[in-house]
Write a protein that holds these residues in place. Structure first.
Motif, PDB file in Angstrom:
ATOM      1  N   GLU A 110       0.697  -1.121  -0.170  1.00 19.37           N
ATOM      2  CA  GLU A 110      -0.009   0.152  -0.030  1.00 19.37           C
ATOM      3  C   GLU A 110       0.737   1.280   0.071  1.00 19.37           C
ATOM      4  N   GLN A 111       2.065   1.304   0.813  1.00 22.11           N
ATOM      5  CA  GLN A 111       2.762   2.314   0.713  1.00 22.11           C
ATOM      6  C   GLN A 111       3.649   2.688  -0.389  1.00 22.11           C
ATOM      7  N   SER A 112       3.765   1.551  -1.407  1.00 23.05           N
ATOM      8  CA  SER A 112       4.329   1.896  -2.640  1.00 23.05           C
ATOM      9  C   SER A 112       3.554   2.698  -3.620  1.00 23.05           C
ATOM     10  N   ARG A 113       2.029   2.787  -3.251  1.00 22.78           N
ATOM     11  CA  ARG A 113       1.408   3.591  -4.295  1.00 22.78           C
ATOM     12  C   ARG A 113       0.783   4.912  -3.426  1.00 22.78           C
ATOM     13  N   TYR A 114       1.568   5.227  -2.364  1.00 21.48           N
ATOM     14  CA  TYR A 114       1.178   6.564  -1.552  1.00 21.48           C
ATOM     15  C   TYR A 114       2.397   7.560  -2.082  1.00 21.48           C
ATOM     16  N   GLY A 115       2.281   8.238  -3.102  1.00 18.04           N
ATOM     17  CA  GLY A 115       2.997   9.046  -3.823  1.00 18.04           C
ATOM     18  C   GLY A 115       3.328   9.018  -5.088  1.00 18.04           C
ATOM     19  N   ASP A 116       4.446   9.897  -5.400  1.00 15.86           N
ATOM     20  CA  ASP A 116       4.777   9.896  -6.897  1.00 15.86           C
ATOM     21  C   ASP A 116       5.987   9.013  -7.077  1.00 15.86           C
ATOM     22  N   ASN A 117       6.016   8.319  -8.025  1.00 16.96           N
ATOM     23  CA  ASN A 117       7.330   7.552  -8.187  1.00 16.96           C
ATOM     24  C   ASN A 117       8.437   8.469  -8.800  1.00 16.96           C
ATOM     25  N   VAL A 118       9.574   7.946  -8.306  1.00 20.88           N
ATOM     26  CA  VAL A 118      10.825   8.659  -8.341  1.00 20.88           C
ATOM     27  C   VAL A 118      11.849   8.052  -9.068  1.00 20.88           C
ATOM     28  N   LYS A 119      12.565   8.823 -10.325  1.00 18.47           N
ATOM     29  CA  LYS A 119      13.798   7.960 -10.658  1.00 18.47           C
ATOM     30  C   LYS A 119      14.678   7.770 -10.035  1.00 18.47           C
ATOM     31  N   PRO A 120      15.621   6.636 -10.042  1.00 16.68           N
ATOM     32  CA  PRO A 120      16.545   6.289  -9.022  1.00 16.68           C
ATOM     33  C   PRO A 120      17.680   7.562  -8.998  1.00 16.68           C
ATOM     34  N   LYS A 121      18.093   8.400 -10.106  1.00 17.62           N
ATOM     35  CA  LYS A 121      18.876   9.274 -10.292  1.00 17.62           C
ATOM     36  C   LYS A 121      18.296  10.307  -9.225  1.00 17.62           C
ATOM     37  N   ASP A 122      17.128  10.710  -9.295  1.00 18.41           N
ATOM     38  CA  ASP A 122      16.464  11.739  -8.271  1.00 18.41           C
ATOM     39  C   ASP A 122      15.897  11.601  -6.932  1.00 18.41           C
ATOM     40  N   ILE A 123      16.467  10.382  -6.504  1.00 17.24           N
ATOM     41  CA  ILE A 123      16.324   9.949  -5.054  1.00 17.24           C
ATOM     42  C   ILE A 123      16.532  10.828  -4.162  1.00 17.24           C
ATOM     43  N   ARG A 124      15.896  11.339  -3.177  1.00 18.08           N
ATOM     44  CA  ARG A 124      16.448  12.418  -2.009  1.00 18.08           C
ATOM     45  C   ARG A 124      15.980  11.686  -0.779  1.00 18.08           C
ATOM     46  N   GLU A 125      16.611  12.472   0.302  1.00 17.25           N
ATOM     47  CA  GLU A 125      16.314  11.855   1.727  1.00 17.25           C
ATOM     48  C   GLU A 125      14.630  11.893   2.097  1.00 17.25           C
ATOM     49  N   GLY A 126      14.236  10.877   2.662  1.00 18.56           N
ATOM     50  CA  GLY A 126      12.872  10.940   2.913  1.00 18.56           C
ATOM     51  C   GLY A 126      12.044  10.170   1.960  1.00 18.56           C
ATOM     52  N   ASP A 127      12.564   9.880   0.626  1.00 18.97           N
ATOM     53  CA  ASP A 127      11.878   9.001  -0.142  1.00 18.97           C
ATOM     54  C   ASP A 127      11.656   7.340   0.336  1.00 18.97           C
ATOM     55  N   LEU A 128      10.786   6.717  -0.177  1.00 16.82           N
ATOM     56  CA  LEU A 128      10.606   5.629   0.210  1.00 16.82           C
ATOM     57  C   LEU A 128      11.077   4.606  -0.722  1.00 16.82           C
ATOM     58  N   VAL A 129      11.845   3.466  -0.565  1.00 21.10           N
ATOM     59  CA  VAL A 129      12.301   2.679  -1.486  1.00 21.10           C
ATOM     60  C   VAL A 129      11.587   1.266  -1.235  1.00 21.10           C
ATOM     61  N   PHE A 130      11.293   0.595  -2.452  1.00 26.31           N
ATOM     62  CA  PHE A 130      10.588  -0.477  -2.276  1.00 26.31           C
ATOM     63  C   PHE A 130      11.338  -1.879  -3.005  1.00 26.31           C
ATOM     64  N   PHE A 131      11.281  -3.069  -2.504  1.00 24.64           N
ATOM     65  CA  PHE A 131      12.060  -4.087  -2.884  1.00 24.64           C
ATOM     66  C   PHE A 131      11.148  -5.459  -2.950  1.00 24.64           C
ATOM     67  N   GLY A 132      11.270  -6.233  -3.874  1.00 26.35           N
ATOM     68  CA  GLY A 132      10.525  -7.434  -4.061  1.00 26.35           C
ATOM     69  C   GLY A 132      11.217  -8.430  -5.025  1.00 26.35           C
ATOM     70  N   GLU A 133      10.584  -9.553  -5.043  1.00 22.43           N
ATOM     71  CA  GLU A 133      11.111 -10.653  -6.222  1.00 22.43           C
ATOM     72  C   GLU A 133      10.646 -10.114  -7.602  1.00 22.43           C
ATOM     73  N   SER A 134       9.768  -9.136  -7.694  1.00 25.76           N
ATOM     74  CA  SER A 134       9.373  -8.821  -9.120  1.00 25.76           C
ATOM     75  C   SER A 134       8.430  -7.509  -8.831  1.00 25.76           C
ATOM     76  N   LYS A 135       8.052  -6.837  -9.860  1.00 27.74           N
ATOM     77  CA  LYS A 135       7.499  -5.432  -9.853  1.00 27.74           C
ATOM     78  C   LYS A 135       6.159  -5.606  -9.136  1.00 27.74           C
ATOM     79  N   ARG A 136       5.580  -6.793  -9.476  1.00 27.43           N
ATOM     80  CA  ARG A 136       4.263  -7.296  -8.867  1.00 27.43           C
ATOM     81  C   ARG A 136       4.014  -7.423  -7.497  1.00 27.43           C
ATOM     82  N   ASN A 137       5.327  -7.921  -7.027  1.00 28.37           N
ATOM     83  CA  ASN A 137       5.421  -8.458  -5.726  1.00 28.37           C
ATOM     84  C   ASN A 137       6.187  -7.623  -4.857  1.00 28.37           C
ATOM     85  N   ILE A 138       5.707  -6.481  -4.344  1.00 28.07           N
ATOM     86  CA  ILE A 138       6.632  -5.719  -3.346  1.00 28.07           C
ATOM     87  C   ILE A 138       6.421  -6.445  -1.868  1.00 28.07           C
TER      88      ILE A 138
END
Length: 187
Positions: A110-138
């Motif tokens: 649910e948190q992965s859908r809370y806000g705007d996606n950020v390109k890796p080169k534009d990441i800054r402090e406070g951004d949330l980063v998500f991990f998983g086996e696939s893009k469909r399974n965070i």
């Protein structure tokens, strides 16, 4: 599973008077102000991350959330946990954002859908980063605490084996599991 929206978390140690996250954050801010005034008189240089955050002029809310999250460093992992007894990854962020009166969704998906996606080169402090086996399974979430260089971006999370800790987003392990980054709409 404990829902962070419905309960007021307590962050006090055994034997201390119970205090909310907001009360502890206010006390820490007052303490920092006193330390800054005292450190101006001394010649020693403080090289902590708190100084780095201050020097970078981070938004006050971002700094508060990061500081709150870091206060949980070393807390063991507990599925569904939102207290110092035990914390899971989404619970860590949910509880940390409460320090600025923001209620995040409870799960990492649910948190992965809370806000705007950020390109890796534009990441800054406070951004949330998500991990998983696939893009469909965070399955895991962390929050960026420090952008040091394009090869080193520190994030805090609750590891199932080591509890709350900080790691480099671009380490071999996390780089291959990284799915996306999101900037919460509160920053």
């Amino acid at each position: 599973m404990a829902a962070c929206q419905s309960s007021q978390p307590v962050f006090s140690k055994r034997g201390e008077e119970y205090r909310s996250a907001r009360e502890i954050a206010a006390a820490k801010r007052a303490s920092r102000r006193g330390q800054r005034e005292g450190s101006m008189a001394s010649t020693s240089k403080d090289r902590t991350s708190r100084t780095r955050m201050h020097n970078r002029n981070l938004d006050k809310d971002v700094a508060t959330v990061i500081k709150t999250a870091r206060s949980y460093t070393g807390v063991p992992y507990k599925w569904g946990g939102t207290t110092r007894v035990g914390m899971d990854c989404s619970g860590l962020l949910c509880t940390s954002f409460q320090s600025i009166d923001v209620t995040l969704p409870r799960t990492s998906d649910e948190q992965s859908r809370y806000g705007d996606n950020v390109k890796p080169k534009d990441i800054r402090e406070g951004d949330l980063v998500f991990f998983g086996e696939s893009k469909r399974n965070i399955t895991h979430v962390g929050m960026v605490t420090e952008v040091i260089s394009e090869d080193e971006v520190r994030f805090i999370h609750a590891s199932t084996s080591l509890g709350v800790m900080e790691n480099n987003l671009y380490s071999d392990y996390y780089k291959k599991l990284f799915v996306k980054a999101v900037r919460p709409p509160v920053f």
